[in-house]
Design an enzyme around this catalytic site. Structure first.
Site, PDB file in Angstrom:
ATOM      1  N   THR A  89      -4.567   6.630  -0.166  1.00  0.00           N
ATOM      2  CA  THR A  89      -5.817   7.381  -0.139  1.00  0.00           C
ATOM      3  C   THR A  89      -5.842   8.449  -1.224  1.00  0.00           C
ATOM      4  O   THR A  89      -4.886   9.204  -1.389  1.00  0.00           O
ATOM      5  CB  THR A  89      -6.010   8.055   1.221  1.00  0.00           C
ATOM      6  N   GLN A 123      -3.739   3.082  15.058  1.00  0.00           N
ATOM      7  CA  GLN A 123      -2.662   3.562  14.193  1.00  0.00           C
ATOM      8  C   GLN A 123      -1.872   4.701  14.849  1.00  0.00           C
ATOM      9  O   GLN A 123      -0.641   4.735  14.792  1.00  0.00           O
ATOM     10  CB  GLN A 123      -3.236   4.042  12.858  1.00  0.00           C
ATOM     11  N   LYS A 160      -4.203  -1.327  10.426  1.00  0.00           N
ATOM     12  CA  LYS A 160      -4.648  -1.480   9.041  1.00  0.00           C
ATOM     13  C   LYS A 160      -4.719  -2.935   8.570  1.00  0.00           C
ATOM     14  O   LYS A 160      -5.324  -3.214   7.540  1.00  0.00           O
ATOM     15  CB  LYS A 160      -3.710  -0.701   8.109  1.00  0.00           C
ATOM     16  N   ARG A 216       0.498  15.262  13.341  1.00  0.00           N
ATOM     17  CA  ARG A 216       1.767  15.847  13.794  1.00  0.00           C
ATOM     18  C   ARG A 216       1.666  17.363  13.683  1.00  0.00           C
ATOM     19  O   ARG A 216       2.360  17.994  12.880  1.00  0.00           O
ATOM     20  CB  ARG A 216       2.937  15.345  12.943  1.00  0.00           C
ATOM     21  N   TYR A 218       1.257   5.720  -0.500  1.00  0.00           N
ATOM     22  CA  TYR A 218       0.836   6.937   0.222  1.00  0.00           C
ATOM     23  C   TYR A 218       1.101   8.104  -0.722  1.00  0.00           C
ATOM     24  O   TYR A 218       1.933   8.953  -0.460  1.00  0.00           O
ATOM     25  CB  TYR A 218       1.693   7.031   1.494  1.00  0.00           C
ATOM     26  N   THR A 265      -8.866  -5.340   4.252  1.00  0.00           N
ATOM     27  CA  THR A 265      -8.747  -4.506   3.048  1.00  0.00           C
ATOM     28  C   THR A 265      -9.749  -5.045   2.044  1.00  0.00           C
ATOM     29  O   THR A 265      -9.696  -6.227   1.692  1.00  0.00           O
ATOM     30  CB  THR A 265      -7.329  -4.570   2.456  1.00  0.00           C
ATOM     31  N   GLU A 305      -9.774  12.876   7.474  1.00  0.00           N
ATOM     32  CA  GLU A 305      -9.631  14.207   6.874  1.00  0.00           C
ATOM     33  C   GLU A 305     -10.955  14.959   6.858  1.00  0.00           C
ATOM     34  O   GLU A 305     -11.002  16.153   7.164  1.00  0.00           O
ATOM     35  CB  GLU A 305      -9.110  14.078   5.449  1.00  0.00           C
ATOM     36  N   ARG A 330      -7.905   4.439  13.385  1.00  0.00           N
ATOM     37  CA  ARG A 330      -7.018   5.592  13.563  1.00  0.00           C
ATOM     38  C   ARG A 330      -6.443   5.699  14.972  1.00  0.00           C
ATOM     39  O   ARG A 330      -5.319   6.176  15.143  1.00  0.00           O
ATOM     40  CB  ARG A 330      -7.766   6.880  13.209  1.00  0.00           C
ATOM     41  N   ASP A 338      -8.984   0.675   2.189  1.00  0.00           N
ATOM     42  CA  ASP A 338      -7.993   0.341   3.206  1.00  0.00           C
ATOM     43  C   ASP A 338      -8.551   0.755   4.564  1.00  0.00           C
ATOM     44  O   ASP A 338      -8.259   1.827   5.075  1.00  0.00           O
ATOM     45  CB  ASP A 338      -6.680   1.066   2.897  1.00  0.00           C
ATOM     46  N   GLU A 383     -10.301   4.365   3.719  1.00  0.00           N
ATOM     47  CA  GLU A 383      -9.439   5.085   2.797  1.00  0.00           C
ATOM     48  C   GLU A 383      -9.829   4.671   1.388  1.00  0.00           C
ATOM     49  O   GLU A 383      -9.767   3.483   1.040  1.00  0.00           O
ATOM     50  CB  GLU A 383      -7.959   4.794   3.064  1.00  0.00           C
ATOM     51  N   GLU A 400      -9.178   4.118  -2.211  1.00  0.00           N
ATOM     52  CA  GLU A 400      -7.962   3.913  -2.972  1.00  0.00           C
ATOM     53  C   GLU A 400      -8.245   3.176  -4.278  1.00  0.00           C
ATOM     54  O   GLU A 400      -9.335   2.638  -4.485  1.00  0.00           O
ATOM     55  CB  GLU A 400      -6.941   3.114  -2.146  1.00  0.00           C
ATOM     56  N   TYR A 415       2.105   3.772  15.104  1.00  0.00           N
ATOM     57  CA  TYR A 415       2.726   3.913  13.779  1.00  0.00           C
ATOM     58  C   TYR A 415       4.112   4.545  13.784  1.00  0.00           C
ATOM     59  O   TYR A 415       4.840   4.445  12.792  1.00  0.00           O
ATOM     60  CB  TYR A 415       1.802   4.679  12.830  1.00  0.00           C
ATOM     61  N   ASP A 442       0.854  -1.188   0.000  1.00  0.00           N
ATOM     62  CA  ASP A 442       0.000   0.000   0.000  1.00  0.00           C
ATOM     63  C   ASP A 442       0.890   1.238   0.000  1.00  0.00           C
ATOM     64  O   ASP A 442       1.826   1.346   0.800  1.00  0.00           O
ATOM     65  CB  ASP A 442      -0.899   0.002   1.237  1.00  0.00           C
ATOM     66  N   HIS A 492      -3.573  14.255   0.748  1.00  0.00           N
ATOM     67  CA  HIS A 492      -3.830  13.373   1.886  1.00  0.00           C
ATOM     68  C   HIS A 492      -2.652  13.391   2.855  1.00  0.00           C
ATOM     69  O   HIS A 492      -2.845  13.505   4.083  1.00  0.00           O
ATOM     70  CB  HIS A 492      -4.076  11.949   1.387  1.00  0.00           C
TER      71      HIS A 492
END
Length: 399
Positions: free
Chosen positions: A330, A226, A239, A132, A118, A243, A344, A223, A219, A187, A189, A230, A116, A123
């Site tokens: 995503t 994660q 995750k 962050r 990114y 899927t 988001e 959260r 996906d 997500e 995708e 992560y 997968d 996104h």
């Protein structure tokens, strides 16, 4: 168009007309058979084996695995033959057409390795700002390589399979807490189904030799799990629980008209990521939450193409094999209603998302259903469809 197929959904202005012809597997109670989708029906390919010549053996089994193991020439030859057969005035001898509502549709191929990516700048920047907030939202490597991770192929499921809410560790005061995820997300995708001979170090110019077709992919993401796990190694239990992919694989050949250049990332590509022809795709996605369309992302906004992703994931000598699956990451755009995840859309749970029935959400609740659909431009104004991917959330099982 004159065709023996009497289905109003089998038309050039419909997603699953003769310009699309996606492959899947159907089971009408007599065992799984490879089929091609014609509108809201499926043509069982073993029933027309006599018309397919040497190519019949590729679609005579119980899955797409033999077809994926063939070559680009075989794929194109079979597609040309099927196009001719389904657009002629009379039905080929023996042709068996079944309604999709009357059959079970299983996972169409054996999933090998799963990767997968990114690759949406929008996104990545949104997630960076949410998760962050005191750091640069885009890490320094992002504009130089397609960031990705190896996922879990054993939990890839076909569209319509319910998804159980996962358990895991979550950040809490005084230490982690364990229990069902309270921030379950999706997500939206695009997935790429690999085929052809086993290969290493696939250059961008050879992508079409090793990508059979395209599916939509969800996906599913916990959260809160994660967010705790992560850093520093990335996604894991948040995750790997599920899927979902489309039940029908749209051939790469069907998307020839939809190819576009990827957006400029702001610096030159390293040589192995340079494309001689563009492999971005003009796909228009739609994300529906309990019957309400909440987002319409555009795949043309993605910063890395499938050819670049395949080149990157094999440049170190890793192999690509028939049945391998890799996902785009995503799909999100610059506008609020083009965001491909609920993380988001709700901005980390801060903003309520209102559905058509008046209910509000931030993340998924038990019983919620999400459907992702997509279309692309075809030749002469036609519409090419990607089969939907759908899933409903089940409550967590008590441990």
């Amino acid at each position: 168009m004159t065709s023996w197929v009497r289905d109003p959904a089998f038309a050039r202005d419909q997603p699953f007309g003769p310009q699309t012809l996606p492959y899947g597997v159907v089971d009408a109670g007599d065992g799984p058979r490879v089929a091609v989708r014609l509108g809201d029906h499926a043509l069982a390919l073993p029933s027309i084996a006599r018309h397919l010549g040497d190519l019949a053996e590729l679609v005579s089994g119980v899955s797409l695995d033999p077809l994926l193991a063939a070559t680009r020439a075989d794929w194109s030859g079979l597609r040309a033959r099927l196009t001719s057969l389904v657009t002629q005035p009379s039905a080929p001898t023996g042709a068996e057409l079944v309604s999709l509502s009357d059959v079970r549709i299983p996972l169409p191929f054996t999933v090998g390795d799963y990767v997968d990516f990114y690759s949406s700048r929008h996104h990545a920047e949104n997630v960076g700002r949410i998760m962050r907030p005191d750091s640069d939202p885009l890490l320094p490597n992002w504009t130089h390589l397609p960031v990705g991770y190896h996922g879990r192929s054993g939990t890839v499921v076909v569209s319509g399979t319910p998804v159980e809410r996962p358990h895991g560790q979550r950040r809490g005061k005084g230490g982690p807490h364990f229990g069902p995820s309270g921030r379950l997300d999706v997500e939206a995708e695009v997935g790429f189904v690999c085929g052809g001979p086993v290969a290493r170090r696939v250059p961008t110019r050879s992508a079409a030799e090793h990508i059979f077709g395209v599916v939509l992919l969800n996906d599913w993401s916990a959260r809160d799990i994660q967010g705790w796990e992560y850093q520093p190694l990335g996604p894991f239990l948040g995750k790997s629980f599920a899927t979902s992919i489309s039940a029908w694989v749209t051939p790469l050949d069907a998307l020839a008209t939809a190819r576009v250049a990827v957006p400029d990332v702001g610096n030159p590509w390293l040589p192995y990521l340079v494309e001689d022809t563009p492999w971005g795709l003009d796909l228009r996605l739609s994300v529906e939450w309990n019957g309400t369309v909440v987002s319409r992302p555009r795949f043309a906004d993605m910063s890395y193409s499938c050819a670049q992703q395949l080149a990157h994931m094999t440049v170190n000598g890793a192999t690509v094999r028939p049945g391998d699956l890799f996902a785009s990451g995503t799909v999100s755009g610059p506008e609020e209603r083009q965001r491909g995840s609920f993380l988001e859309l709700s901005w980390g749970g801060r903003d309520l998302i209102e559905l058509a029935d008046g209910q509000t959400r931030t993340f998924l609740e038990d019983g919620d259903t999400v459907v992702i659909t997509a279309q692309a431009p075809g030749e002469d104004g036609s519409v090419v469809g990607l089969a939907p991917v759908e899933g409903t959330v089940l409550p967590a099982v008590d441990l």
